[in-house]
Each structure stands twice: as C-alpha cells, then as structure tokens.
Design a protein around this motif. Structure first.
Motif, mmCIF file in Angstrom:
data_model
loop_
_atom_site.group_PDB
_atom_site.id
_atom_site.type_symbol
_atom_site.label_atom_id
_atom_site.label_comp_id
_atom_site.label_asym_id
_atom_site.label_seq_id
_atom_site.Cartn_x
_atom_site.Cartn_y
_atom_site.Cartn_z
ATOM 1 N N LYS A 21 -9.093 -6.170 -1.723
ATOM 2 C CA LYS A 21 -7.693 -5.993 -1.350
ATOM 3 C C LYS A 21 -7.072 -4.522 -2.125
ATOM 4 N N LEU A 22 -7.716 -4.453 -3.303
ATOM 5 C CA LEU A 22 -7.507 -3.200 -3.927
ATOM 6 C C LEU A 22 -7.758 -1.907 -3.183
ATOM 7 N N VAL A 23 -9.200 -2.155 -2.678
ATOM 8 C CA VAL A 23 -9.846 -1.062 -1.828
ATOM 9 C C VAL A 23 -8.903 -0.921 -0.561
ATOM 10 N N GLY A 24 -8.537 -1.683 0.216
ATOM 11 C CA GLY A 24 -7.762 -1.578 1.087
ATOM 12 C C GLY A 24 -6.348 -0.912 0.855
ATOM 13 N N VAL A 25 -5.912 -0.969 -0.413
ATOM 14 C CA VAL A 25 -4.483 -0.380 -0.648
ATOM 15 C C VAL A 25 -4.770 1.038 -1.181
ATOM 16 N N LEU A 26 -6.051 1.452 -1.499
ATOM 17 C CA LEU A 26 -6.192 2.827 -2.022
ATOM 18 C C LEU A 26 -6.515 3.459 -0.788
ATOM 19 N N HIS A 27 -7.158 2.746 0.209
ATOM 20 C CA HIS A 27 -7.525 3.622 1.591
ATOM 21 C C HIS A 27 -6.162 3.818 2.483
ATOM 22 N N LYS A 28 -5.210 2.809 2.252
ATOM 23 C CA LYS A 28 -3.855 3.150 2.856
ATOM 24 C C LYS A 28 -3.046 4.322 2.135
ATOM 25 N N TRP A 29 -3.215 4.445 0.899
ATOM 26 C CA TRP A 29 -2.636 5.657 0.093
ATOM 27 C C TRP A 29 -3.313 6.928 0.401
ATOM 28 N N LEU A 30 -4.688 6.780 0.710
ATOM 29 C CA LEU A 30 -5.304 7.951 0.953
ATOM 30 C C LEU A 30 -4.931 8.546 2.425
ATOM 31 N N GLY A 31 -4.711 7.472 3.284
ATOM 32 C CA GLY A 31 -4.327 7.772 4.835
ATOM 33 C C GLY A 31 -5.275 7.657 5.724
ATOM 34 N N LYS A 32 -4.720 7.648 6.947
ATOM 35 C CA LYS A 32 -5.603 7.462 8.074
ATOM 36 C C LYS A 32 -6.618 8.513 8.159
ATOM 37 N N ASP A 33 -6.329 9.721 7.984
ATOM 38 C CA ASP A 33 -7.248 10.881 8.049
ATOM 39 C C ASP A 33 -8.133 11.208 6.846
ATOM 40 N N ASN A 34 -8.429 10.095 5.864
ATOM 41 C CA ASN A 34 -8.978 10.022 4.988
ATOM 42 C C ASN A 34 -10.864 10.383 5.059
ATOM 43 N N ASP A 35 -11.187 11.194 4.793
ATOM 44 C CA ASP A 35 -12.532 11.614 5.186
ATOM 45 C C ASP A 35 -13.685 11.115 4.244
ATOM 46 N N ASP A 36 -13.434 10.137 3.342
ATOM 47 C CA ASP A 36 -13.979 9.391 2.532
ATOM 48 C C ASP A 36 -14.919 8.508 2.922
ATOM 49 N N HIS A 37 -14.520 7.712 3.859
ATOM 50 C CA HIS A 37 -15.414 6.605 4.627
ATOM 51 C C HIS A 37 -16.934 7.073 4.758
ATOM 52 N N GLY A 38 -17.665 6.408 4.254
ATOM 53 C CA GLY A 38 -19.096 6.593 4.287
ATOM 54 C C GLY A 38 -19.910 7.493 3.660
ATOM 55 N N LYS A 39 -19.183 8.078 2.800
ATOM 56 C CA LYS A 39 -19.404 9.303 1.793
ATOM 57 C C LYS A 39 -19.815 8.717 0.456
ATOM 58 N N ILE A 40 -20.461 9.709 -0.376
ATOM 59 C CA ILE A 40 -20.666 9.293 -1.680
ATOM 60 C C ILE A 40 -19.260 9.420 -2.201
ATOM 61 N N SER A 41 -18.547 8.354 -3.102
ATOM 62 C CA SER A 41 -17.261 8.370 -3.822
ATOM 63 C C SER A 41 -17.127 9.188 -4.907
ATOM 64 N N LEU A 42 -16.300 10.186 -4.601
ATOM 65 C CA LEU A 42 -16.111 11.050 -5.862
ATOM 66 C C LEU A 42 -14.788 10.772 -6.519
ATOM 67 N N TYR A 43 -14.649 9.376 -6.736
ATOM 68 C CA TYR A 43 -13.358 8.780 -7.227
ATOM 69 C C TYR A 43 -13.760 7.462 -7.815
ATOM 70 N N SER A 44 -13.028 6.828 -8.887
ATOM 71 C CA SER A 44 -13.050 5.486 -9.164
ATOM 72 C C SER A 44 -11.772 4.974 -9.702
ATOM 73 N N PHE A 45 -12.016 3.742 -9.740
ATOM 74 C CA PHE A 45 -10.582 2.831 -10.087
ATOM 75 C C PHE A 45 -10.813 1.663 -10.778
ATOM 76 N N SER A 46 -10.085 1.349 -11.841
ATOM 77 C CA SER A 46 -10.433 0.169 -12.789
ATOM 78 C C SER A 46 -10.011 -1.046 -12.174
ATOM 79 N N SER A 47 -10.426 -2.059 -12.972
ATOM 80 C CA SER A 47 -10.183 -3.551 -12.667
ATOM 81 C C SER A 47 -8.443 -3.624 -12.952
ATOM 82 N N LEU A 48 -7.946 -4.585 -12.234
ATOM 83 C CA LEU A 48 -6.407 -4.916 -12.969
ATOM 84 C C LEU A 48 -6.521 -5.380 -14.464
ATOM 85 N N HIS A 49 -5.597 -4.706 -15.048
ATOM 86 C CA HIS A 49 -5.249 -5.488 -16.592
ATOM 87 C C HIS A 49 -3.915 -5.931 -16.498
ATOM 88 N N ASN A 50 -3.781 -6.931 -17.783
ATOM 89 C CA ASN A 50 -2.614 -7.589 -17.689
ATOM 90 C C ASN A 50 -2.839 -8.763 -17.015
#
Length: 222
Positions: A21-50
């Motif tokens: 679900k967090l992945v889905g939200v991130l890709h929503k924010w990256l937008g439909k023209d996001n070119d990161d699908h299927g590529k080496i990921s040059l980003y990272s994100f943490s687990s939910l804290h609190n």
C-alpha cells in the motif's frame, strides 16, 4: 534529498504487510509518467514509525511517521508537489506535515541504523530463486557492496574502489526474520550497517538504501 512525513491517525486498522500500500501511494505521488518502473531503484523509504500492533493489525493513534529519500532531487520535489495536491494515503491516513532535509555531509559517519529491514539476495545465471543472506553469512558484505556499486553505476557516479558495506554484528539486538510483500516471503535483517568509502558513496547509500528491493520499502537507513 530526504522527505520526513507525518500523517493523521489511521481511521482503519493497517495490515501488517502494508508495504504494498505504501508502494502504491509513492507511485501515485511520482505520477503516471514515472519512469522508475522496472528499473534499479534510486530511492528508498522507511517503514511506518509510531505504529502499535493491535489484534494482528497496526494502528497509529498519534499518526505515522516515515521518510522517503531520493538520489534525484527533482523527483523529491515532484513528490512534494504531489503530496500537497493529494495528501491522502491509506487506512484513512492523510499527510499533515512534511519536512525537507537536504543532502548532508557524512564524511565522519560509518555506522548507519536501519529504518526498514535489509534484504540481501544474489541470483546467479541459471538459478531460479537465488540465495538470500543474513548477517551471519560472510558473503553478505560482498553482495551488499556489489549491489550498491551497481546502483552507483546506474546513476553515472564514479567507481569507489574503497567502498565496503557490512553488517554491524556488534549490535546486540540484531535479528533475522521473515518479511512478507503481498504473497512473497523474504528473509530480512534488522541490523545496522557499516559503510566505508567516499562521502559521496555514503550519501548515495543514505538516499537509495542498502541491499535489494529498496523499491518496496526495504533497506532504508539513517
């Protein structure tokens, strides 16, 4: 560049395998023209804290905290704009605070804590499933180092011959556990890492994460 995000409390219970679900939200924010699908990921994100476990689910009664880091600052800025336009996440959570941290000097840092479990895997030619490694495997350092070097090459960075990534096995609470992403299980590590190399290499790792599957929320460090 790192974005620190705080949300409103959830209004629905969060499943323990919420990362998809967090992945889905991130890709929503990256937008439909996001070119990161299927590529080496040059980003990272943490687990939910609190977050607190409750009846097999997760709840964040004071809101959740997490961060997203990008090697490409332009992508980070695009996500900031998208969050302001569409702050809704999942389980009723809405982003209500966002802080931007610019890249920083990590020259004197070697030990980095894990903000999400670290997954280390290598698949050789002819193998179907590959091999997963834990902090107890001597090969884990080589695999993590090679993976980071491959990402640096993908980003067009100069090779760092002094680069080395290894688990900090002096950490008393280190453990290996099973992580589920949808219906796929992975053997992951909850253990800090030691990174030796140039300040540029450390900063790159700080942004893109360590190990495999950083695009689904594994390997984030701080």
């Amino acid at each position: 560049m790192r974005l620190y995000i705080h949300t409103t409390p959830n209004t629905q219970l969060i499943p323990t395998n919420y990362h998809s679900k967090l992945v889905g939200v991130l890709h929503k924010w990256l937008g439909k023209d996001n070119d990161d699908h299927g590529k080496i990921s040059l980003y990272s994100f943490s687990s939910l804290h609190n977050a607190k476990f409750e009846n097999g689910k997760i709840t964040c009664q004071h809101g959740a905290k997490f961060f997203i880091s990008f090697y490409d600052a332009n992508k980070a800025k695009k996500v900031v704009k998208s969050i302001l336009e569409s702050p809704e996440m999942f389980a009723g959570m809405i982003v209500n605070d966002l802080t931007i941290e610019e890249d920083k000097d990590l020259s004197n840092r070697e030990v980095f804590l894990f903000a999400s479990p670290i997954f280390v895997k290598r698949t050789c030619i002819g193998e179907k499933n590959g091999k997963e490694f834990t902090f107890n495997d001597s090969e884990s350092s080589t695999v993590m180092t090679d993976t980071l070097k491959a990402k640096m090459q993908e980003a067009g960075l100069e090779p760092d011959d002094d680069l080395e990534v290894k688990f900090d096995k002096s950490y008393q609470q280190k453990k290996s556990t099973i992580f589920w992403y949808r219906d796929i299980s992975m053997r992951v590590n909850k253990c800090p890492v030691i990174i030796k190399g140039s300040p540029e290499s450390k900063l790159f790792a700080w942004n893109v994460g360590i190990g495999n599957s950083t695009g689904i929320g594994l390997g984030a460090i701080y």
